[in-house]
Design a protein around this motif. Structure first.
Motif, PDB file in Angstrom:
ATOM      1  N   MET A 105      51.711 -76.999 -43.582  1.00 44.63           N
ATOM      2  CA  MET A 105      51.451 -75.648 -43.144  1.00 44.63           C
ATOM      3  C   MET A 105      51.547 -75.582 -41.625  1.00 44.63           C
ATOM      4  N   GLY A 106      52.135 -74.497 -41.121  1.00 40.81           N
ATOM      5  CA  GLY A 106      52.279 -74.318 -39.686  1.00 40.81           C
ATOM      6  C   GLY A 106      50.969 -73.958 -39.013  1.00 40.81           C
ATOM      7  N   LYS A 107      50.997 -73.946 -37.721  1.00 38.34           N
ATOM      8  CA  LYS A 107      49.830 -73.557 -36.942  1.00 38.34           C
ATOM      9  C   LYS A 107      49.490 -72.094 -37.215  1.00 38.34           C
ATOM     10  N   LYS A 108      48.188 -71.781 -37.194  1.00 39.58           N
ATOM     11  CA  LYS A 108      47.724 -70.428 -37.500  1.00 39.58           C
ATOM     12  C   LYS A 108      47.521 -69.624 -36.221  1.00 39.58           C
ATOM     13  N   ILE A 109      48.064 -68.413 -36.239  1.00 40.85           N
ATOM     14  CA  ILE A 109      47.925 -67.508 -35.114  1.00 40.85           C
ATOM     15  C   ILE A 109      47.256 -66.227 -35.599  1.00 40.85           C
ATOM     16  N   LEU A 110      46.247 -65.795 -34.874  1.00 45.86           N
ATOM     17  CA  LEU A 110      45.562 -64.541 -35.161  1.00 45.86           C
ATOM     18  C   LEU A 110      46.009 -63.523 -34.121  1.00 45.86           C
ATOM     19  N   VAL A 111      46.505 -62.378 -34.602  1.00 48.98           N
ATOM     20  CA  VAL A 111      47.022 -61.333 -33.724  1.00 48.98           C
ATOM     21  C   VAL A 111      46.111 -60.120 -33.814  1.00 48.98           C
ATOM     22  N   ILE A 112      45.700 -59.608 -32.671  1.00 47.05           N
ATOM     23  CA  ILE A 112      44.971 -58.349 -32.641  1.00 47.05           C
ATOM     24  C   ILE A 112      45.755 -57.390 -31.766  1.00 47.05           C
ATOM     25  N   GLU A 113      46.389 -56.445 -32.416  1.00 48.82           N
ATOM     26  CA  GLU A 113      47.285 -55.473 -31.780  1.00 48.82           C
ATOM     27  C   GLU A 113      47.122 -54.173 -32.554  1.00 48.82           C
ATOM     28  N   ASN A 114      46.743 -53.099 -31.859  1.00 55.14           N
ATOM     29  CA  ASN A 114      46.465 -51.853 -32.565  1.00 55.14           C
ATOM     30  C   ASN A 114      47.709 -51.009 -32.837  1.00 55.14           C
ATOM     31  N   ASP A 115      48.814 -51.282 -32.174  1.00 54.57           N
ATOM     32  CA  ASP A 115      50.049 -50.560 -32.442  1.00 54.57           C
ATOM     33  C   ASP A 115      50.759 -51.218 -33.628  1.00 54.57           C
ATOM     34  N   VAL A 116      50.920 -50.473 -34.707  1.00 60.21           N
ATOM     35  CA  VAL A 116      51.461 -51.015 -35.958  1.00 60.21           C
ATOM     36  C   VAL A 116      52.856 -51.605 -35.766  1.00 60.21           C
ATOM     37  N   ASP A 117      53.716 -50.889 -35.063  1.00 57.26           N
ATOM     38  CA  ASP A 117      55.088 -51.363 -34.868  1.00 57.26           C
ATOM     39  C   ASP A 117      55.139 -52.639 -34.026  1.00 57.26           C
ATOM     40  N   THR A 118      54.367 -52.670 -32.961  1.00 52.50           N
ATOM     41  CA  THR A 118      54.332 -53.859 -32.106  1.00 52.50           C
ATOM     42  C   THR A 118      53.757 -55.049 -32.876  1.00 52.50           C
ATOM     43  N   ALA A 119      52.700 -54.797 -33.639  1.00 55.20           N
ATOM     44  CA  ALA A 119      52.095 -55.872 -34.442  1.00 55.20           C
ATOM     45  C   ALA A 119      53.114 -56.440 -35.420  1.00 55.20           C
ATOM     46  N   THR A 175      44.418 -58.871 -37.397  1.00 53.26           N
ATOM     47  CA  THR A 175      43.057 -58.374 -37.562  1.00 53.26           C
ATOM     48  C   THR A 175      42.866 -57.138 -36.703  1.00 53.26           C
ATOM     49  N   THR A 176      41.720 -56.522 -36.873  1.00 52.99           N
ATOM     50  CA  THR A 176      41.356 -55.349 -36.088  1.00 52.99           C
ATOM     51  C   THR A 176      40.117 -55.682 -35.267  1.00 52.99           C
ATOM     52  N   VAL A 177      39.787 -54.808 -34.343  1.00 56.44           N
ATOM     53  CA  VAL A 177      38.586 -55.008 -33.532  1.00 56.44           C
ATOM     54  C   VAL A 177      37.368 -55.092 -34.436  1.00 56.44           C
ATOM     55  N   GLY A 178      37.307 -54.236 -35.454  1.00 53.74           N
ATOM     56  CA  GLY A 178      36.152 -54.191 -36.335  1.00 53.74           C
ATOM     57  C   GLY A 178      35.922 -55.444 -37.152  1.00 53.74           C
ATOM     58  N   SER A 179      36.985 -56.135 -37.539  1.00 55.13           N
ATOM     59  CA  SER A 179      36.826 -57.334 -38.375  1.00 55.13           C
ATOM     60  C   SER A 179      37.171 -58.623 -37.628  1.00 55.13           C
ATOM     61  N   PHE A 180      37.343 -58.534 -36.330  1.00 52.72           N
ATOM     62  CA  PHE A 180      37.754 -59.672 -35.520  1.00 52.72           C
ATOM     63  C   PHE A 180      36.793 -60.854 -35.647  1.00 52.72           C
ATOM     64  N   ASP A 181      35.503 -60.612 -35.484  1.00 54.45           N
ATOM     65  CA  ASP A 181      34.521 -61.703 -35.538  1.00 54.45           C
ATOM     66  C   ASP A 181      34.557 -62.447 -36.866  1.00 54.45           C
ATOM     67  N   VAL A 182      34.610 -61.697 -37.951  1.00 57.72           N
ATOM     68  CA  VAL A 182      34.638 -62.310 -39.290  1.00 57.72           C
ATOM     69  C   VAL A 182      35.935 -63.086 -39.486  1.00 57.72           C
ATOM     70  N   ASP A 183      37.057 -62.468 -39.154  1.00 54.85           N
ATOM     71  CA  ASP A 183      38.349 -63.136 -39.328  1.00 54.85           C
ATOM     72  C   ASP A 183      38.456 -64.395 -38.475  1.00 54.85           C
ATOM     73  N   LEU A 184      37.896 -64.367 -37.298  1.00 57.36           N
ATOM     74  CA  LEU A 184      37.911 -65.539 -36.419  1.00 57.36           C
ATOM     75  C   LEU A 184      37.200 -66.717 -37.077  1.00 57.36           C
ATOM     76  N   ARG A 185      36.064 -66.441 -37.699  1.00 55.55           N
ATOM     77  CA  ARG A 185      35.306 -67.503 -38.369  1.00 55.55           C
ATOM     78  C   ARG A 185      35.992 -67.991 -39.647  1.00 55.55           C
ATOM     79  N   ILE A 186      36.637 -67.101 -40.376  1.00 55.86           N
ATOM     80  CA  ILE A 186      37.274 -67.471 -41.642  1.00 55.86           C
ATOM     81  C   ILE A 186      38.602 -68.199 -41.417  1.00 55.86           C
ATOM     82  N   ILE A 187      39.414 -67.688 -40.515  1.00 59.08           N
ATOM     83  CA  ILE A 187      40.777 -68.203 -40.321  1.00 59.08           C
ATOM     84  C   ILE A 187      40.811 -69.463 -39.466  1.00 59.08           C
ATOM     85  N   HIS A 188      39.945 -69.584 -38.480  1.00 56.45           N
ATOM     86  CA  HIS A 188      39.962 -70.699 -37.527  1.00 56.45           C
ATOM     87  C   HIS A 188      41.366 -70.857 -36.932  1.00 56.45           C
ATOM     88  N   PRO A 189      41.839 -69.832 -36.207  1.00 50.21           N
ATOM     89  CA  PRO A 189      43.208 -69.882 -35.688  1.00 50.21           C
ATOM     90  C   PRO A 189      43.391 -70.953 -34.627  1.00 50.21           C
TER      91      PRO A 189
END
Length: 118
Positions: free
Chosen positions: A1-15, A32-46
């Protein structure tokens, strides 16, 4: 599996563009979004986090970057700030970002910057 990257970008097209570029470069990409960033950070471990500076009215990417860098559990996770806003180099330095990428960006430059941290 490749390295994991977490992206937080609010513009749908840019994301979408960022995620496709990174997937083609061999990374496993999550958004992820601002609202779920903390949870996703802990779950994904990017391995890397890419954060847009302009996320909305109530928070910006520099705030999230500072939060990451000031947390003992995530301080070593590379964070790349991305934006078209003026003064991005100074903003990135102030929030302890490991790198910054100015929009619009060259795809090869974008990927090579991300590759530095893997």
């Amino acid at each position: 599996m490749g390295k994991k990257i977490l992206v937080i970008e609010n513009d749908v097209d840019t994301a979408y563009i960022i995620m496709e570029i990174l997937k083609q470069a061999g990374y496993v990409v999550f958004q992820t979004t601002v609202g779920s960033f903390d949870v996703d950070l802990r779950i994904i471990h990017p391995d890397i986090i890419i954060i847009d500076y302009k996320l909305g009215n109530f928070i910006n990417g520099a705030h999230l970057c500072e939060k990451i860098k000031n947390n003992i559990l995530t301080a070593d996770t590379p964070a790349i700030l991305i934006s078209a806003c003026p003064g991005l180099p100074e903003i990135a330095l102030a929030c302890k970002a490991d790198a910054y990428i100015e929009k619009p960006f060259d795809i090869n430059y974008f990927v090579s910057t991300v590759n530095i941290f893997v």
